[in-house]
Motif scaffolding. Structure first.
Motif, short mmCIF file in Angstrom:
data_model
loop_
_atom_site.label_atom_id
_atom_site.label_comp_id
_atom_site.label_asym_id
_atom_site.label_seq_id
_atom_site.Cartn_x
_atom_site.Cartn_y
_atom_site.Cartn_z
N TYR A 78 0.84 -1.18 0.00
CA TYR A 78 0.00 0.00 0.00
C TYR A 78 0.89 1.24 0.00
O TYR A 78 1.51 1.56 1.01
CB TYR A 78 -0.91 0.01 1.22
N GLY A 109 3.43 0.92 3.14
CA GLY A 109 2.35 0.42 3.97
C GLY A 109 2.35 -1.10 3.98
O GLY A 109 3.34 -1.74 3.61
N LEU A 110 1.24 -1.66 4.40
CA LEU A 110 1.11 -3.11 4.47
C LEU A 110 1.03 -3.73 3.08
O LEU A 110 0.73 -3.05 2.10
CB LEU A 110 -0.15 -3.48 5.26
N GLU A 114 -3.48 -7.83 2.58
CA GLU A 114 -3.29 -8.28 3.96
C GLU A 114 -4.61 -8.22 4.70
O GLU A 114 -5.31 -7.22 4.65
CB GLU A 114 -2.24 -7.42 4.67
N PRO A 117 -5.08 -7.69 11.22
CA PRO A 117 -5.10 -6.30 11.70
C PRO A 117 -3.70 -5.67 11.67
O PRO A 117 -2.71 -6.34 11.99
CB PRO A 117 -5.60 -6.41 13.15
N SER A 118 -3.64 -4.40 11.30
CA SER A 118 -2.33 -3.74 11.19
C SER A 118 -1.61 -3.68 12.53
O SER A 118 -0.38 -3.78 12.57
CB SER A 118 -2.47 -2.34 10.58
N ASP A 119 -2.32 -3.56 13.64
CA ASP A 119 -1.65 -3.56 14.95
C ASP A 119 -0.89 -4.86 15.18
O ASP A 119 0.19 -4.86 15.74
CB ASP A 119 -2.66 -3.36 16.09
N ILE A 121 0.21 -7.00 12.64
CA ILE A 121 1.29 -7.05 11.64
C ILE A 121 2.46 -6.18 12.06
O ILE A 121 3.62 -6.56 11.96
CB ILE A 121 0.78 -6.62 10.25
N GLN A 122 2.17 -4.98 12.56
CA GLN A 122 3.22 -4.04 12.93
C GLN A 122 3.88 -4.38 14.26
O GLN A 122 4.80 -3.69 14.69
CB GLN A 122 2.65 -2.62 12.98
N SER A 134 1.66 1.46 9.09
CA SER A 134 0.28 1.06 8.83
C SER A 134 -0.21 1.89 7.64
O SER A 134 0.36 2.95 7.33
CB SER A 134 -0.60 1.31 10.05
N ASN A 135 -1.25 1.45 6.99
CA ASN A 135 -1.76 2.19 5.82
C ASN A 135 -2.22 3.60 6.17
O ASN A 135 -1.86 4.55 5.45
CB ASN A 135 -2.85 1.40 5.12
N ASP A 137 -1.12 5.47 8.59
CA ASP A 137 0.10 6.23 8.87
C ASP A 137 0.85 6.55 7.58
O ASP A 137 1.44 7.63 7.44
CB ASP A 137 1.01 5.47 9.82
#
Length: 155
Positions: A78, A109-110, A114, A117-119, A121-122, A134-135, A137
């Protein structure tokens, strides 16, 4: 008139960031203005985050002073912005070690598609050497920085 004001404000926001700093040990990216932090983001790094990138495929995120380049809207991630790794020092060191320095290092981004959840993954380092946001961000980051902004990546 409102549209013009919005464009002026966007231009003003872009002008504020004069440096990006990354602290690999804290997994943080900072937007700087005159030496002051004006925004902070949580990041994920390469799968082997300790140490400077030495060669292609080592899964490390580079350390040192670089410059942000072009933005890619269409890739396997992303949005992304290119980091000008390798620099002449990186190239010379790789040549001395008879290896390829690698490249294609970006802030992105991710991965597209995906579903986790981005939390989540990150919460771990998952890239091949890039810096991941994150996307949401990533959208904010790209709205605040310009091509040519220096980025300093610290251990």
């Amino acid at each position: 008139m409102i549209i013009w004001l919005g464009m002026l404000m966007t231009t003003f926001c872009h002008a504020q960031v004069d440096k990006v700093a990354v602290d690999k040990s804290k997994r943080r990216l900072y937007l700087m203005q005159n030496g002051e932090i004006i925004r902070e983001f949580r990041v994920a790094l390469g799968k082997q985050p300790v140490g400077h990138k030495q060669q292609e495929g080592d899964k490390r995120t580079p350390e040192g002073l670089y410059t942000l380049g072009f933005v890619l809207e269409n890739s396997q991630f992303y949005r992304s912005i290119h980091i000008d790794y390798p620099n002449p020092t990186d190239i010379a060191q790789a040549k001395q070690n008879n290896v390829e320095p690698g490249g294609n290092i970006k802030i992105h981004g991710l991965k597209n598609g995906e579903t986790l959840p981005s939390d989540y993954i990150q919460s771990f380092d998952w890239t091949d050497g890039c810096i991941a946001l994150s996307n949401p961000d990533m959208d904010e980051f790209l709205s605040l920085v310009n091509e040519g902004t220096p980025i300093e990546i610290h251990p």
